[in-house]
Design an enzyme around this catalytic site. Structure first.
Site, short mmCIF file in Angstrom:
data_model
loop_
_atom_site.label_atom_id
_atom_site.label_comp_id
_atom_site.label_asym_id
_atom_site.label_seq_id
_atom_site.Cartn_x
_atom_site.Cartn_y
_atom_site.Cartn_z
N GLU A 166 0.81 -1.23 0.00
CA GLU A 166 0.00 0.00 0.00
C GLU A 166 0.84 1.28 0.00
OE1 GLU A 166 -3.26 -0.01 2.77
OE2 GLU A 166 -4.21 -1.69 1.76
N GLU A 370 -5.38 -8.48 0.20
CA GLU A 370 -6.13 -8.12 1.41
C GLU A 370 -7.57 -7.82 1.02
OE1 GLU A 370 -4.66 -5.11 4.21
OE2 GLU A 370 -2.61 -5.70 3.69
#
Ligand code: BG6
Length: 471
Positions: A166, A370
């Site tokens: 991320e 995720e």
């Protein structure tokens, strides 16, 4: 599009689950580990724990892997703590830290579970932060050296590698996650971003050179952006935010070039990074083998009002809640989507759209690294955790994954968040995501015992069937 027949998940589909080192391991200062930026945080949101013990996975990894095996995970995504293997981020290597990940990987392989390793998940070594962290151009070389160490040690055992978790959330929401409190403003952040992009490209090239049989890719958080309405100004705002939140990162990682709209955004704001000779060539030379991405929710924006209120988040500060940009886009609550207990919108169909869009743009195999539901799970009087809400969430997303596969998307893995309860980035340990419950509270560590939740039995059956049967 409605399909008469759904395509099955591929036979070797990597069903599994994910964690990250600092959120699960604990042992924050044991066996020679150096501190990370997370360890030196002196403030935590009120009522939430620090990361010192977390789920104590460092000491209990064998028990945890045995439970993963019992559930039937085909894969396990975890991250390596940079400062555990290199206490200062550069130079000296910590043999005990190196050994820990060898033992973990060996345990997984023995259990028939494919390791998927994230090289860096938010926890930059503090020693590097003190030298300027990602603002320092040397960070490119620091990461390249770290990559070389990881591939040399583990590359013959680990086939799947993820570079940086991320990166886009660290740039857009670093202060909420706790990664960039001491940054020098937005321009500096985009300079950090540039260094990370070049570092990531180098790591991919090193992996390909050292172990051509291995696969490596980026791991941003990608969420397709909807316009609040069909008003052309809203649609344009959605294009803007898509470019700034999503494509800036994936265009650089996959196409090896900056996205034009994101570039013009940085130019307009006075935030263009300094690009040194050779950087563009390095970016262009890296060729990821797949794209991994995290998906929790879609995002919706409307046209900017072109005043300071654009940048006021509509509900709290969070990595999954849009903060607008004056003159560019403005966050909007999508009235068609329910929200979870933390204000995150729930949008399984948005996952299918996101999968399709990434596939259309890049034509690479995809892995969802995720996806999941944070909730205040409780153990009931019979000693069970009946997390039906999580089953419902996962079921709805997996259903859309299968539709996306039928649409033609090459999806080869799914590692929802999280394998086991862990500490949330900024909302403590009672915000739980795991298939496995960890018996601890924010400040009372109890016995840290493990307990399979109802969702883990549901997931076990799903994995056995290689997909959904019925709810
Ligand atoms: C992702 C991160 O943004 O979301 C994870 O990669 C994080 O580290 C997950 O835990 C869930 O967010 P949170 O804030 O609830 O922990």
């Amino acid at each position: 599009m409605l399909h008469k027949t759904l395509k099955p998940f591929p036979d070797d589909f990597l069903w599994g689950a994910a964690t990250s080192a600092y959120q699960v391991e604990g042992a924050w200062n044991e066996d020679g580990k150096g501190p990370s930026v997370i360890d030196v945080r002196d403030q935590y949101p009120e009522g939430t724990t620090d990361f010192k013990v977390a789920s104590d996975h460092y000491h209990r990894y064998k028990e945890d892997v045995a439970l993963f095996k019992e559930i039937g995970f085909k894969s396990y995504r975890f991250s390596i703590s940079w400062s555990r293997v290199m206490p200062n981020g550069i130079g000296e290597v910590n043999p005990k830290g190196i050994d820990f990940y060898h033992r973990l990987i060996d345990e997984l392989l023995e259990a028939g579970i494919t390791p998927i390793v994230t090289m860096y998940h938010f926890d930059l070594p503090q020693a590097l932060a003190e030298m300027g962290g990602w603002s320092n151009r040397d960070s490119i070389q620091w990461f390249a050296d770290y990559a070389q160490l990881l591939f040399k040690e583990y590359g013959h055992k680990v086939k799947y590698w993820l570079t940086i978790n991320e990166q886009n959330m660290m740039i857009l929401h670093g202060s909420a996650i706790g990664t960039n409190d001491k940054n020098g403003g937005q321009k500096d952040l985009y300079q950090q971003n540039h260094h990370m992009l070049v570092a990531q490209a180098k790591a991919m090239a090193i992996s390909h050179e050292m172990q051509p049989e291995n696969k490596i890719g980026p791991a941003p958080n990608i969420a397709l952006i909807y316009p609040a309405s069909s008003k052309p100004e809203d649609v344009m705002a959605a294009f803007n935010y898509n470019a700034i939140r999503n494509w800036l990162y994936l265009d650089a990682a996959v196409r090896g070039r900056y996205n034009d709209v994101a570039w013009s955004f940085m130019e307009e704001k006075g935030w263009l990074p300094e690009i040194k000779e050779g950087d563009i060539e390095v970016l262009a030379s890296a060729k990821p083998d797949f794209i991994a991405f995290n998906y929790y929710t879609s995002q919706t924006v409307e046209a900017s009002h072109n005043d300071a209120s654009d940048a006021v988040p509509r509900s709290g500060k969070d990595q999954h809640i849009t903060i607008g940009e004056r003159g560019v886009y403005r966050g909007y609550h999508n009235p068609f989507l329910p929200t979870n207990e933390f204000g995150w919108e729930i949008d399984p169909i948005g996952l299918r759209s996101t999968l399709r869009e990434i596939n259309d743009r890049y034509h690479l195999p995809l892995m969802i690294t995720e996806n999941g539901l944070g909730a205040f799970d409780e153990v009931d009087a019979e000693g069970n955790v009946n997390d039906d809400y999580r089953i419902e969430y996962l079921h709805a997303h997996i259903e859309q994954m299968q539709l996306a596969i039928t649409d033609g998307v090459q999806l080869f893995g799914y590692t929802p968040w999280s394998a086991i309860d862990l500490i949330s980035t900024h909302q403590g340990c009672r915000k739980r995501y795991g298939f496995i419950y960890v018996n601890r509270d924010e400040f009372d560590l109890k016995d840290l015992g493990r307990l399979r939740k109802k969702s883990s039995f549901w997931y076990e059956e799903l994995i056995r069937n290689n997909g959904l049967t019925q709810k």
